[in-house]
Design an enzyme around this catalytic site. Structure first.
Site, PDB file in Angstrom:
ATOM      1  CE  LYS A 151      -9.510  20.132 -54.068  1.00  0.00           C
ATOM      2  NZ  LYS A 151     -10.296  20.047 -52.986  1.00  0.00           N
ATOM      3  CG  ASP A 198     -10.747  19.774 -49.147  1.00  0.00           C
ATOM      4  OD1 ASP A 198     -10.640  20.744 -49.282  1.00  0.00           O
ATOM      5  OD2 ASP A 198     -10.412  18.991 -50.331  1.00  0.00           O
TER       6      ASP A 198
END
Ligand SMILES: NC(=O)c1ccc[n+]([C@@H]2O[C@H](COP(=O)([O-])OP(=O)(O)OC[C@H]3O[C@@H](n4cnc5c(N)ncnc54)[C@H](OP(=O)(O)O)[C@@H]3O)[C@@H](O)[C@H]2O)c1
Length: 308
Positions: free
Chosen positions: A74, A130
């Site tokens: 990420k 997220d």
């Protein structure tokens, strides 16, 4: 011979991670594609961090619609994108990549919007779903919006930082950031206070009651793990609701203790489904079916085991 439902027109998405075999994302997304009757498939790819750049370029050239990125990709992907959406810039990490093509008028569009031949000019845009996934999970399972809440966030790693900043940015009244390594909690607290000055940020346990406690530590993943907070100085009887980001096991020691103390509880599967539903929408332009995706993840992770 083609598998049923897969042919030369099938559109492909996926997830890159290292390791990846545990992932529930293929189950979630394929259930959603199936529900809409779409000829799309989602696969998991084990991609070493050293190969991430090549894998992203390959997926783009082969006309993938998009990919999710999980550990350890990420942060690495931030400098591999052609464009970063505001969500990726805000959280400093990319968990969703959307491949886009350039139309004859010069404008960029998701590849899903091009019927047959993909355009020559392609780019990768990075997003982060997220934090919004956590928000969806809290709303779905605990009927809680973050605005006005008093919150304890346990943990100051990637997930803890994101949770504390998200609560502060969404209007939480007060956020307590607690972490084993105090210096890490301090970094998060300083960042939250600087970026979201209207929230009160603390680094100790509250002396009054709080609306919500979020566990963003990895304590609870293993059967012998202790509680993720110091029960000699703080009691769950002062907490309204507990959200444990861990979803395997379905009931951690924290969730069991919180139920006993009379708190409302939820585990992190709705957050997992929430971030997936938002990625689905970014690729397809259709609302991600949260409930259906959550059920598919539960089926994959828990099988027929009772988890309530
Ligand atoms: N539901 C979801 O979709 C979702 C999404 C992301 C993450 N998660 C979960 O959230 C958790 C954290 O993930 P992450 O990405 O933030 O990991 P991370 O960056 O590695 O952070 C781990 C956190 O756990 C703490 N910790 C680890 N072992 C500990 C111990 N023995 N005692 C006390 N604290 C301990 C660390 O404290 P130190 O700073 O002191 O090391 C740190 O705050 C994981 O369980 C992960 O599965 C769930």
């Amino acid at each position: 011979m083609n598998e049923p439902g897969i042919n030369a027109s099938t559109r492909v998405c996926g997830v890159f991670g290292w390791p990846i075999r545990h992932s529930a994302s293929p189950a979630m997304h394929n259930a959603a594609f199936g529900g809409y009757g779409m000829n799309w498939k989602y696969l998991a790819f084990e991609v070493r961090p050293e190969k991430l750049r090549e894998a992203l370029l390959g997926a783009r050239s082969m006309g993938f619609m998009g990919v999710n990125l999980t550990l350890p990709h990420k942060l690495l992907a931030m400098e591999m994108m052609d464009v970063l959406d505001g969500t990726a810039l805000e959280w400093g990490a990319v968990n969703t990549v959307r491949f886009e093509g350039r139309a004859p008028d010069g404008s960029w569009h998701p590849l899903a919007g091009f019927d047959q031949n993909h355009p020559l000019e392609l780019r990768a845009q990075g997003f982060n779903t997220d934090a919004a996934g956590l928000e969806m999970g809290l709303r779905e399972d605990l009927q809680l919006g973050m605005a006005g809440l008093k919150v304890i966030v346990l943990g100051a790693g990637g997930a803890g930082r994101m949770a504390a900043l998200k609560c502060a940015s969404a209007g939480a009244q007060r956020v307590h950031v607690i972490n084993r390594t105090t210096a890490r909690a301090a970094e998060v607290a300083v960042e939250a206070a600087r970026r979201f000055p209207s929230a009160t940020i603390k680094m100790d346990y509250p002396s009054d009651s709080v609306d919500l406690l979020i566990n963003a530590t990895s304590l609870g993943l293993n059967p012998g793990d202790e509680l993720p907070f110091d029960s000699s100085v703080f009691s769950l009887s002062r907490v309204g609701a507990v959200y444990d980001m861990i979803y395997k096991p379905a009931e951690t020691r924290l969730i069991a203790a919180a139920k006993k103390a009379g708190c409302r509880t939820a585990n992190g599967i709705s957050m997992l489904a929430g971030q997936g539903a938002l990625a689905f929408e970014l690729w397809t332009g259709r609302p991600g079916p949260l409930i259906q995706m959550k059920r598919a993840a539960e089926q994959m992770i828990y099988g027929n085991e009772c988890h309530f």
